[in-house]
Scaffold this active site. Sequence first.
Site, PDB file in Angstrom:
ATOM      1  N   LYS A 106       0.861  -1.184   0.000  1.00  0.00           N
ATOM      2  CA  LYS A 106       0.000   0.000   0.000  1.00  0.00           C
ATOM      3  C   LYS A 106       0.890   1.223   0.000  1.00  0.00           C
ATOM      4  CE  LYS A 106      -4.483   0.931   0.492  1.00  0.00           C
ATOM      5  NZ  LYS A 106      -5.564   0.017   0.081  1.00  0.00           N
TER       6      LYS A 106
HETATM    7  N1  GLU Z   1      -7.245   0.119  -3.207  1.00  0.00           N
HETATM    8  C1  GLU Z   1      -7.999  -1.068  -3.464  1.00  0.00           C
HETATM    9  C2  GLU Z   1      -8.029  -1.959  -2.222  1.00  0.00           C
HETATM   10  O1  GLU Z   1      -7.854  -1.507  -1.128  1.00  0.00           O
HETATM   11  C3  GLU Z   1      -7.554  -1.784  -4.727  1.00  0.00           C
HETATM   12  C4  GLU Z   1      -6.147  -2.273  -4.729  1.00  0.00           C
HETATM   13  C5  GLU Z   1      -5.673  -2.797  -6.077  1.00  0.00           C
HETATM   14  O2  GLU Z   1      -6.457  -2.810  -7.009  1.00  0.00           O
HETATM   15  O3  GLU Z   1      -4.514  -3.177  -6.144  1.00  0.00           O
HETATM   16  O4  GLU Z   1      -8.311  -3.123  -2.290  1.00  0.00           O
END
Ligand code: GLU
Length: 413
Positions: A106
């Site tokens: 993240k």
């Molecule tokens: N931000 C989204 C999540 O928390 C998508 C992450 C992604 O597509 O890699 O799952």
Amino acid sequence: MPADSTTKSAYETFLSAACERLGYSDTIASLLTLAAMEIKVEIPIVRDNGELAIFTGYRVQHQNARGPCKGGLRYHPQVDLDEVRGLASLMTMKTALVNIPLGGGKGGITCDPKALSLRELETLTRKFVKRIHREIGPNSDIMAPDMGSNARVMGWIHSEYSAIYGHSPAAVTGKPVSLGGSAGRETATGDGIGMVIREYARHRNLALDGMTAVIQGFGNVGINTARALQRLGIRVTAISDSRSAVYRAEGIDLDALIQRKRERGSLAEAPEHEEIEPAALLETKCDFAVPAALENAITEKNAGRISARAVVEGANGPLTCEADRMLRERGIDVVPDILANAGGVIVSYFEWIQNLQREVWPVERVESELDRIIGNAAREVFIHAREKGLDMRSAAFDIAVARVKEALDATGF
Ligand code: GLU
């Protein structure tokens, strides 16, 4: 070593409980808690007014035993290392639970994207990529949209990364379709929430038609969840943005609200909708309460007043540990984030596959594959919960943790 219980995050608490149930050692629990790599960079940019401003950006790579790290990039004033760390670990559990060959990561930049011009946002994004490009890429760490970022931001990341390494669409997902983005990615998280709710209803033998839902959040997830639930015949009676909330007993008029928000920047005083206190939204009587905004939307302060049949976690980490326990004790089901909102990362996975194989899937294929993967995961969680006498989050964590542990073992240490 794991943090002591007084400072443990909700994630660490859920994780260590899973490790205990599965009989894993403290060392394994620590390994699953700690991030493999944490990056923090300062990003100076010249603002439109000519002044220099410095922003801080983060990328946490939590786990890559099952595949490259995968997860969004958040633009929000409250982003800090602790938050990004927690969200990165959740991604490891999410990709493991839905069983796609990816790990967890993240990122975030501490900024208010609404207070930045498009040029400032683009400069900030490109500079962030200049700082961290050595650590990301299709085989190491793949970013995607999250709160405050979107397809446009992913397009800039793609362009900046490709300027260094040559055309590399698989380095980032959630891109505009014109740059190799996948059909159906924009609506994927909301669509997935709809599919999980449909499976939940089957599991509990409930007819969806005529059921009600309230949704906290009017971003990508909130809006697309509302649409998906309406398609299922569920009446969405209330929805909120970051400042206001509206109620309509016969069901909100989503298109009218979207237009209102576009024109006035807020849902307040929308015609034919009753304005309610944003804090009261999740306490509205309904079948499904869907927090789809920030973390800690339900705490010990309001958990006692939730009157839904089930809380479905559209956001990541919307419940504190205490709230989770209180809802469980009151017999309210909690469909956990790592299952409920996994549609986004699942379609990101499809985008990555399409980019690596130079393919373009029609939207029907994306939707049916999403349904298959998230449907299987939901059934697995619900059956595991029933068979083991666990709540849904514990069941989901047990499945995910065991899968990550199996990969770690197989890597040979
Ligand atoms: N931000 C989204 C999540 O928390 C998508 C992450 C992604 O597509 O890699 O799952």
